[in-house]
Design an enzyme around this catalytic site. Structure first.
Site, PDB file in Angstrom:
ATOM      1  CD  GLU A   1      14.156   1.213   8.589  1.00 47.29           C
ATOM      2  OE1 GLU A   1      14.582   2.263   9.104  1.00 47.29           O
ATOM      3  OE2 GLU A   1      14.774   0.139   8.652  1.00 47.29           O
TER       4      GLU A   1
ATOM      5  CD  GLU B   1      10.371  13.021  10.738  1.00 44.92           C
ATOM      6  OE1 GLU B   1       9.231  12.570  10.897  1.00 44.92           O
ATOM      7  OE2 GLU B   1      11.264  12.424  10.117  1.00 44.92           O
TER       8      GLU B   1
ATOM      9  CE  LYS C   1      -1.660   2.881   2.680  1.00 42.42           C
ATOM     10  NZ  LYS C   1      -1.567   4.111   1.851  1.00 42.42           N
TER      11      LYS C   1
ATOM     12  N   GLY D   1       7.502   5.166   7.556  1.00 40.25           N
ATOM     13  CA  GLY D   1       6.631   6.333   7.702  1.00 40.25           C
ATOM     14  C   GLY D   1       6.888   7.000   9.037  1.00 40.25           C
ATOM     15  CB  SER D   2       5.014   9.582  10.847  1.00 42.37           C
ATOM     16  OG  SER D   2       3.763   8.963  11.000  1.00 42.37           O
TER      17      SER D   2
ATOM     18  CB  THR E   1       1.833   5.942  10.975  1.00 44.82           C
ATOM     19  OG1 THR E   1       1.339   7.229  10.651  1.00 44.82           O
ATOM     20  CG2 THR E   1       1.019   4.898  10.245  1.00 44.82           C
TER      21      THR E   1
ATOM     22  CB  CYS F   1      13.790   9.535   6.798  1.00 46.42           C
ATOM     23  SG  CYS F   1      14.752   8.369   5.827  1.00 46.42           S
TER      24      CYS F   1
HETATM   25  P1  NAD Z   1       2.760   8.485   7.479  1.00 47.11           P
HETATM   26  O1  NAD Z   1       3.100   7.722   8.692  1.00 47.11           O
HETATM   27  O2  NAD Z   1       1.711   9.524   7.575  1.00 47.11           O
HETATM   28  O3  NAD Z   1       2.289   7.517   6.302  1.00 47.11           O
HETATM   29  C1  NAD Z   1       3.124   6.472   5.822  1.00 47.11           C
HETATM   30  C2  NAD Z   1       2.256   5.383   5.216  1.00 47.11           C
HETATM   31  O4  NAD Z   1       1.458   4.819   6.251  1.00 47.11           O
HETATM   32  C3  NAD Z   1       1.293   5.889   4.139  1.00 47.11           C
HETATM   33  O5  NAD Z   1       1.168   4.923   3.132  1.00 47.11           O
HETATM   34  C4  NAD Z   1      -0.011   6.023   4.909  1.00 47.11           C
HETATM   35  O6  NAD Z   1      -1.161   5.932   4.098  1.00 47.11           O
HETATM   36  C5  NAD Z   1       0.094   4.836   5.863  1.00 47.11           C
HETATM   37  N1  NAD Z   1      -0.720   4.951   7.078  1.00 47.11           N
HETATM   38  C6  NAD Z   1      -1.129   6.083   7.721  1.00 47.11           C
HETATM   39  N2  NAD Z   1      -1.891   5.756   8.792  1.00 47.11           N
HETATM   40  C7  NAD Z   1      -1.946   4.396   8.828  1.00 47.11           C
HETATM   41  C8  NAD Z   1      -2.577   3.460   9.698  1.00 47.11           C
HETATM   42  N3  NAD Z   1      -3.314   3.847  10.741  1.00 47.11           N
HETATM   43  N4  NAD Z   1      -2.415   2.133   9.446  1.00 47.11           N
HETATM   44  C9  NAD Z   1      -1.669   1.718   8.402  1.00 47.11           C
HETATM   45  N5  NAD Z   1      -1.069   2.560   7.528  1.00 47.11           N
HETATM   46  C10 NAD Z   1      -1.190   3.882   7.749  1.00 47.11           C
HETATM   47  O7  NAD Z   1       4.130   9.104   6.946  1.00 47.11           O
HETATM   48  P2  NAD Z   1       4.332  10.045   5.688  1.00 47.11           P
HETATM   49  O8  NAD Z   1       3.895  11.423   6.064  1.00 47.11           O
HETATM   50  O9  NAD Z   1       3.777   9.396   4.483  1.00 47.11           O
HETATM   51  O10 NAD Z   1       5.929  10.000   5.521  1.00 47.11           O
HETATM   52  C11 NAD Z   1       6.805  10.824   6.190  1.00 47.11           C
HETATM   53  C12 NAD Z   1       7.394  10.084   7.372  1.00 47.11           C
HETATM   54  O11 NAD Z   1       8.108   8.937   6.931  1.00 47.11           O
HETATM   55  C13 NAD Z   1       8.435  10.918   8.133  1.00 47.11           C
HETATM   56  O12 NAD Z   1       8.215  10.730   9.500  1.00 47.11           O
HETATM   57  C14 NAD Z   1       9.760  10.302   7.716  1.00 47.11           C
HETATM   58  O13 NAD Z   1      10.815  10.440   8.641  1.00 47.11           O
HETATM   59  C15 NAD Z   1       9.379   8.876   7.577  1.00 47.11           C
HETATM   60  N6  NAD Z   1      10.343   8.166   6.755  1.00 47.11           N
HETATM   61  C16 NAD Z   1      11.216   7.329   7.389  1.00 47.11           C
HETATM   62  C17 NAD Z   1      12.179   6.667   6.645  1.00 47.11           C
HETATM   63  C18 NAD Z   1      13.166   5.742   7.296  1.00 47.11           C
HETATM   64  O14 NAD Z   1      13.817   5.001   6.593  1.00 47.11           O
HETATM   65  N7  NAD Z   1      13.303   5.759   8.604  1.00 47.11           N
HETATM   66  C19 NAD Z   1      12.242   6.845   5.249  1.00 47.11           C
HETATM   67  C20 NAD Z   1      11.322   7.709   4.658  1.00 47.11           C
HETATM   68  C21 NAD Z   1      10.368   8.362   5.413  1.00 47.11           C
END
Ligand code: NAD
Length: 438
Positions: free
Chosen positions: A201, A339, A126, A179-180, A183, A235
């Site tokens: 991650e 962040e 997804k 992601g964040s 989440t 990130c």
């Molecule tokens: P996000 O957490 O809002 O979303 C990431 C993904 O999770 C999206 O596909 C989103 O639709 C999905 N998601 C959201 N809520 C969910 C839930 N309740 N259940 C399951 N899936 C859900 O993050 P974002 O705004 O898309 O991305 C930015 C974040 O990603 C930043 O915090 C960044 O640091 C992090 N990031 C980390 C790395 C790493 O390698 N550590 C790499 C890239 C980005």
């Protein structure tokens, strides 16, 4: 939405087929602020169909030899010119749910899909609802490369609906999420009843530490890039810069001078250094951090509120922000703790090695750090004590994909990289066979 306008309409990719969805989300072009595509608003029903397709494909796919799987991955790698070949050797195991964010939408998605399928799993991915087109284009290449139907299924939709249905699906035993942190915490809770295997991650608040013997001719341009590359939406970007006091003013002057030269504008313009932020909501969030810093008494040296944007007419409603440099800010301010994930960096002075290690470690995150010094002993001492999954010295973003990658503390659980992906996506079984006379 404007009437009469036609949009690109994406479809889910399930069991090797493009399948329409009953409802759709709007997706916006960040450089104009206009809707340019419709993304399936998938939910339980679509996730169930994708899991079923992945289950049906599993026996055939997992029993193929690693070489046969490698051949298809290599074909896909050729088609998208990516690093997938690195993973094209190995063993098997289950249905994996892969959830990726909006930044670096192809890289972060393929970095999950490739090891999962190379080791014989079938997957339901997804991608972020904000950047779904890249994944949709890749679906076409999956068919072209000859992957059997159901090995890779891509379901588009929002996190709380499609993402949650995937995370809480009883038949999906592995979840690899980028992601964040917020989440990530939610995913831990939702998957806990099934004891799923998780790789997370998450976010970062990455420091750069600049000692007074650093080579500023190299350090300044690299630090500008590490702060503002991809609008600060990587990130691994630097967001706190600690500079030893006796070179603080010199560094600041050179840094701000270099930042002011960065051109912000439409990403299709080859002379531009920085494009728009990803969304209207994200732009508002980043601006709000800058406003709060100002209210707390911080000084904004350049960027938002200081200089003006100069944009072409068609980009006037895009989500642009100038690279912004903040100083005179306390370590406990939200700009130094949270962040922000945008083109904002805070610069502060330090006196001693001991002090800067403590302050750099004084956040909940621990993803990446940079240390600048020509003293090899100091570089090793400091790098060792930084609570960070990754430390670069005198450089930034130099990576070998074989090396383990991942964060400490609130930046993640599990690490990625060839060996780590093998451990995550495979299972070791103990089978004891007692031979008896028949
Ligand atoms: P996000 O957490 O809002 O979303 C990431 C993904 O999770 C999206 O596909 C989103 O639709 C999905 N998601 C959201 N809520 C969910 C839930 N309740 N259940 C399951 N899936 C859900 O993050 P974002 O705004 O898309 O991305 C930015 C974040 O990603 C930043 O915090 C960044 O640091 C992090 N990031 C980390 C790395 C790493 O390698 N550590 C790499 C890239 C980005």
């Amino acid at each position: 939405m404007e009437s009469g306008k036609t949009y690109l309409v994406l479809e889910n990719y399930i069991g090797g087929q493009f399948v329409p969805c009953s409802s759709y989300l709007d997706s916006y072009d960040p450089s104009t602020g206009e809707v340019y595509c419709k993304v399936p608003d998938s939910g339980q029903e679509e996730i169930d169909a994708a899991v079923k397709a992945a289950q049906n494909a599993f026996p055939g796919w997992s029993s193929k030899s690693p070489q046969e799987r490698a051949k298809l991955l290599s074909k896909l790698a050729d088609l998208i010119e990516d690093d997938l070949e690195l993973f094209a050797q190995a063993e098997s195991k289950d249905q994996a749910g892969l959830i990726s964010p909006w930044n670096l939408p192809l890289y972060l998605l393929t970095w999950k899909i490739a090891p999962a399928i190379a080791y014989g799993n079938t997957v339901i991915a997804k991608p972020s609802e904000i950047t779904s087109v890249t994944a949709w284009m890749m679906c076409k290449l999956l068919s072209k490369a000859g992957f059997p139907p159901g090995v890779v299924n891509i379901v588009f939709g929002s996190g709380p609906k499609a993402g949650d249905a995937l995370v809480s699906h009883p038949e999906v035993s592995l979840i690899s999420f980028t992601g964040s942190t917020l989440t990530g915490q939610r995913i831990i809770e939702r998957s806990a009843p099934y004891c799923k295997k998780l790789s997370l991650e998450l976010g970062g608040k990455n420091p750069a530490i600049i000692f007074d013997d650093a080579n500023l001719d190299e350090c300044v341009p690299v630090s500008v890039r590490s702060s503002f590359a991809n609008q600060g939406e990587i990130c691994l970007c630097t967001s706190r810069i600690f500079v030893q006091r006796n070179i603080y003013h010199e560094f600041l002057r050179k840094f701000v001078e270099a930042v002011k030269k960065w051109k912000v504008g439409c990403p299709t313009d080859p002379t531009v250094d920085m494009g728009p932020l990803i969304s209207k909501e994200h732009l508002a969030k980043v601006k709000n951090y800058i406003k709060r810093a100002k209210e707390e008494g911080a000084e904004i040296l350049c960027g938002e509120g200081i200089n003006g944007l100069d944009l072409p007419t068609r980009n006037q409603h895009g989500y642009f922000l100038l690279p912004t440099v903040i100083t005179t800010i306390a370590d406990d301010s939200s700009c130094m703790q949270d962040e922000i994930f945008g083109p904002v960096t805070c610069i502060t002075a330090f006196d001693t090695e001991e002090e800067v290690i403590r302050r750099a470690n004084g956040v909940k995150y621990g993803l990446a750090a940079v240390v600048w010094s020509r003293n090899v002993g100091r570089v090793h001492r400091v790098a060792k004590r930084l609570r960070s999954g990754l430390v670069w010295t005198n450089c930034w973003l130099i990576r070998d994909l074989n090396l383990p990658f991942g964060g400490m503390k609130a930046s993640g659980i599990g690490r990625e990289g060839a060996k780590d992906s093998y451990e995550f996506f495979t299972e070791i079984k103990t089978i004891t066979i007692k031979h008896t006379e028949m």
